[in-house]
Design an enzyme around this catalytic site. Structure first.
Site, PDB file in Angstrom:
ATOM      1  N   TRP A 113       0.872  -1.182   0.000  1.00  0.00           N
ATOM      2  CA  TRP A 113       0.000   0.000   0.000  1.00  0.00           C
ATOM      3  C   TRP A 113       0.902   1.223   0.000  1.00  0.00           C
ATOM      4  CZ3 TRP A 113      -0.265   4.072   3.567  1.00  0.00           C
ATOM      5  CH2 TRP A 113      -1.197   5.053   3.215  1.00  0.00           C
ATOM      6  N   GLU A 136      -3.068  -3.098  -2.446  1.00  0.00           N
ATOM      7  CA  GLU A 136      -4.194  -2.479  -1.745  1.00  0.00           C
ATOM      8  C   GLU A 136      -4.498  -1.076  -2.267  1.00  0.00           C
ATOM      9  OE1 GLU A 136      -3.511  -1.888   2.436  1.00  0.00           O
ATOM     10  OE2 GLU A 136      -5.584  -1.278   2.820  1.00  0.00           O
ATOM     11  N   LYS A 192      -7.148   2.411  -2.519  1.00  0.00           N
ATOM     12  CA  LYS A 192      -7.813   3.277  -1.540  1.00  0.00           C
ATOM     13  C   LYS A 192      -8.522   4.391  -2.284  1.00  0.00           C
ATOM     14  CE  LYS A 192      -6.673   5.715   2.769  1.00  0.00           C
ATOM     15  NZ  LYS A 192      -5.644   5.898   3.802  1.00  0.00           N
ATOM     16  N   ASP A 195      -9.801  -3.364   1.439  1.00  0.00           N
ATOM     17  CA  ASP A 195      -9.898  -2.786   2.782  1.00  0.00           C
ATOM     18  C   ASP A 195     -11.305  -2.204   2.932  1.00  0.00           C
ATOM     19  OD1 ASP A 195      -9.883  -0.713   4.841  1.00  0.00           O
ATOM     20  OD2 ASP A 195      -7.709  -0.969   4.925  1.00  0.00           O
ATOM     21  N   HIS A 233     -12.012   1.520   2.538  1.00  0.00           N
ATOM     22  CA  HIS A 233     -11.408   2.233   1.411  1.00  0.00           C
ATOM     23  C   HIS A 233     -12.327   2.490   0.231  1.00  0.00           C
ATOM     24  CE1 HIS A 233      -6.919   1.522   2.528  1.00  0.00           C
ATOM     25  NE2 HIS A 233      -7.621   2.104   3.477  1.00  0.00           N
ATOM     26  N   HIS A 285      -8.543  -6.468   4.353  1.00  0.00           N
ATOM     27  CA  HIS A 285      -8.267  -5.639   5.522  1.00  0.00           C
ATOM     28  C   HIS A 285      -9.623  -5.315   6.112  1.00  0.00           C
ATOM     29  CE1 HIS A 285      -3.947  -3.916   4.958  1.00  0.00           C
ATOM     30  NE2 HIS A 285      -3.979  -5.217   5.128  1.00  0.00           N
ATOM     31  N   ASP A 318     -12.786   8.609   8.473  1.00  0.00           N
ATOM     32  CA  ASP A 318     -11.758   7.689   8.958  1.00  0.00           C
ATOM     33  C   ASP A 318     -12.056   6.282   8.454  1.00  0.00           C
ATOM     34  OD1 ASP A 318      -9.519   6.801  10.617  1.00  0.00           O
ATOM     35  OD2 ASP A 318     -11.084   5.702  11.669  1.00  0.00           O
ATOM     36  N   ASP A 365     -10.463   3.537   9.647  1.00  0.00           N
ATOM     37  CA  ASP A 365      -9.782   2.559  10.505  1.00  0.00           C
ATOM     38  C   ASP A 365     -10.288   2.479  11.935  1.00  0.00           C
ATOM     39  OD1 ASP A 365      -7.530   1.695   8.606  1.00  0.00           O
ATOM     40  OD2 ASP A 365      -7.393   3.863   8.549  1.00  0.00           O
ATOM     41  N   ASP A 399      -7.373  -4.264   9.916  1.00  0.00           N
ATOM     42  CA  ASP A 399      -6.650  -3.005   9.771  1.00  0.00           C
ATOM     43  C   ASP A 399      -7.424  -1.884  10.449  1.00  0.00           C
ATOM     44  OD1 ASP A 399      -5.088  -0.894   9.087  1.00  0.00           O
ATOM     45  OD2 ASP A 399      -5.521  -0.944   6.947  1.00  0.00           O
TER      46      ASP A 399
HETATM   47  C1  RNT Z   1      -3.873   2.679   4.604  1.00  0.00           C
HETATM   48  C2  RNT Z   1      -4.016   1.221   4.375  1.00  0.00           C
HETATM   49  C3  RNT Z   1      -2.910   0.381   4.922  1.00  0.00           C
HETATM   50  C4  RNT Z   1      -2.435   0.850   6.269  1.00  0.00           C
HETATM   51  C5  RNT Z   1      -1.403  -0.037   6.888  1.00  0.00           C
HETATM   52  C6  RNT Z   1      -0.744   0.598   8.059  1.00  0.00           C
HETATM   53  O1  RNT Z   1      -4.983   3.382   4.317  1.00  0.00           O
HETATM   54  O2  RNT Z   1      -5.237   0.785   4.860  1.00  0.00           O
HETATM   55  O3  RNT Z   1      -3.287  -0.939   4.923  1.00  0.00           O
HETATM   56  O4  RNT Z   1      -3.503   0.991   7.163  1.00  0.00           O
HETATM   57  O5  RNT Z   1      -0.530  -0.448   5.939  1.00  0.00           O
HETATM   58 ZN    ZN Z   2      -5.603  -1.354   4.856  1.00  0.00          ZN
END
Ligand code: RNT
Ligand code: ZN
Length: 422
Positions: free
Chosen positions: A188, A229, A231, A262, A265, A289, A297, A299, A329
């Protein structure tokens, strides 16, 4: 089974209830215990890493909160992760970022990292009988400060990150080989722009070329698997993300790499679960993820949401568990970090347990017969089946705390260990 244990008594009743729907709860638990979830190291120290104590995050990532007791050294992080793993039923994995290496106080450039810098991690994983996953760290570094890494217009910068990713794949392969289970090495990058770019094409074409260089060397898939990955946007990169989903999807299909999905994302109205069966038509395996997006956000700690249920249902209903590497994640520094791991991982497993307990053979039959009335009725009734009794029994059988009892163990660890950290 002991006669008067309430957990076992509840399980016996649940087993009978599920049997009326043709679901064998014992078989479900045998299946569930085999599913590994990869715990992300970075929840343990707020994505700090061990290169530069006190360095602050950036590059589109933000951690908020200052809950006391975060891991400051690899030994502390391993101890905390060991604690978290002891409260989660099953055998899982641990997912490291490159800047969690142990460099013996020396300043080892990211493009010069080697498997030896992860020897302690490998020994720790071996001692627990778990696998490791890996990620190049293309952020929190002066050469990422321009906002561009693998897609940079500057050849030296680009080359540096290519070499870092190449070195990371070698480390992944060394881990996988040592532990007898392939390491998923996930790329990523934060590359993007805050405001409207004039050139969207250049960085993307450079990223594709850089990836070709990164993946040029074939590695044994028994040791290392490559994932990519994408986003939608990051903080400070709102207008343009070089590595968006479509970019990596195309790249992964063309080169038969793993796509990393993810859950945080995508646009909030998009359903990541729906992508699983689409992407898996075209690539051999995926990495997840699992995360929880909240407004801007991506995460937050994984909770038992409809979205999480949907992800688990897709994996089970589509029979995709053997082609999916489940990782987590999220990073929350406002609560006990070990609790964050435990809550997120137990929820992932709980969602899988619930999905496995569904009478999906019946759903499918009704769907084929176009009886959508009965399908809807059954799916809704399934939402209150006694899955909690099955999950509790699973925890009991796997010798981890049942229900909220794990919290007392985290509290006592907090008192004994975390509280002593400055
Ligand atoms: C970032 C990605 C990635 C990170 C990690 C720390 O938006 O989700 O996976 O969260 O690599
Ligand atoms: Zn991620």
């Amino acid at each position: 089974m002991a006669k008067h244990n309430p957990i076992e008594a509840a399980y016996r009743l649940a087993r009978v209830r599920y049997a009326t729907l043709g679901v064998n709860t014992d078989a479900v638990l045998q299946q569930l215990v085999k599913v590994p979830v990869s715990l992300h190291c970075w929840q343990g120290d707020d994505v700090g890493g061990f290169e530069n104590p006190g360095a602050s995050l950036g590059d589109g990532l933000a951690v908020t909160g200052n809950y006391p007791g975060k891991a400051r050294t690899p030994d502390e992080l391993r101890a905390d992760a060991t604690m978290a793993l002891s409260l989660i039923p099953g055998t899982h994995r641990f997912n490291l970022h490159a800047f969690y290496g142990e460099f013996g106080g020396r300043n080892v450039a990211r493009n010069e990292i080697e498997p030896k810098h992860f020897a302690n991690w490998i020994a720790w994983a071996k001692s627990l009988g778990i696998g490791l996953d890996f990620n190049p760290t293309c952020f929190s570094h002066p050469l990422a400060a321009s906002g561009f890494t693998l897609s940079s217009a500057d050849k030296t910068t680009r080359q540096f990150w290519i070499e870092h990713c190449q070195a990371s794949r070698e480390i992944g392969a060394a881990m996988g080989k040592a532990l007898g289970s392939p390491t998923v090495t996930n790329v990523w990058i934060p590359d993007g722009m805050k405001d409207t770019p004039a050139d969207r094409r250049g960085p993307r074409e450079r990223l594709a070329q850089s990836l070709d260089a990164v993946f040029h060397k074939k590695l044994n898939p028994k040791h290392n698997l490559d994932a990519l990955e994408g986003k939608l946007f990051g903080i400070g990169a709102e207008s343009y993300t070089v590595g968006m989903h479509e970019f990596y999807l195309g790249y992964a299909v063309k080169n038969q790499k793993l796509v990393c999905l993810d859950a945080g994302h995508y646009h909030p109205t998009e359903n990541m679960a729906d992508k699983i069966s689409s992407v898996l038509c075209h690539v051999p395996e995926i990495l997840l993820h699992v995360s929880r997006g909240v407004r801007w956000d991506s995460d937050h700690v994984v909770t038992l949401t409809d979205e999480l249920h949907a992800i688990a249902q897709e994996l089970v209903r589509g029979n995709y568990l053997t082609r999916t590497h489940i990782g987590l994640d999220f990073f929350d520094a406002s609560i006990n970090r070990i609790a964050a791991w435990v809550i997120g991982t137990r929820n992932m497993l709980r969602a899988l347990c619930i999905a496995m307990l569904e009478p999906h053979a019946q759903y499918r039959q009704l769907e084929r017969a176009a009886d959508y009335t009965a399908r809807l009725a059954l799916m809704e009734e399934a939402k209150s089946l006694p899955f909690g009794a099955v999950w509790d029994y699973h925890c009991l059988q796997q010798n981890v705390p049942v229900g909220e009892n794990w919290l007392a163990e985290v509290r006592s660890y907090e008192k004994k260990v975390l509280g002593k950290r400055a």
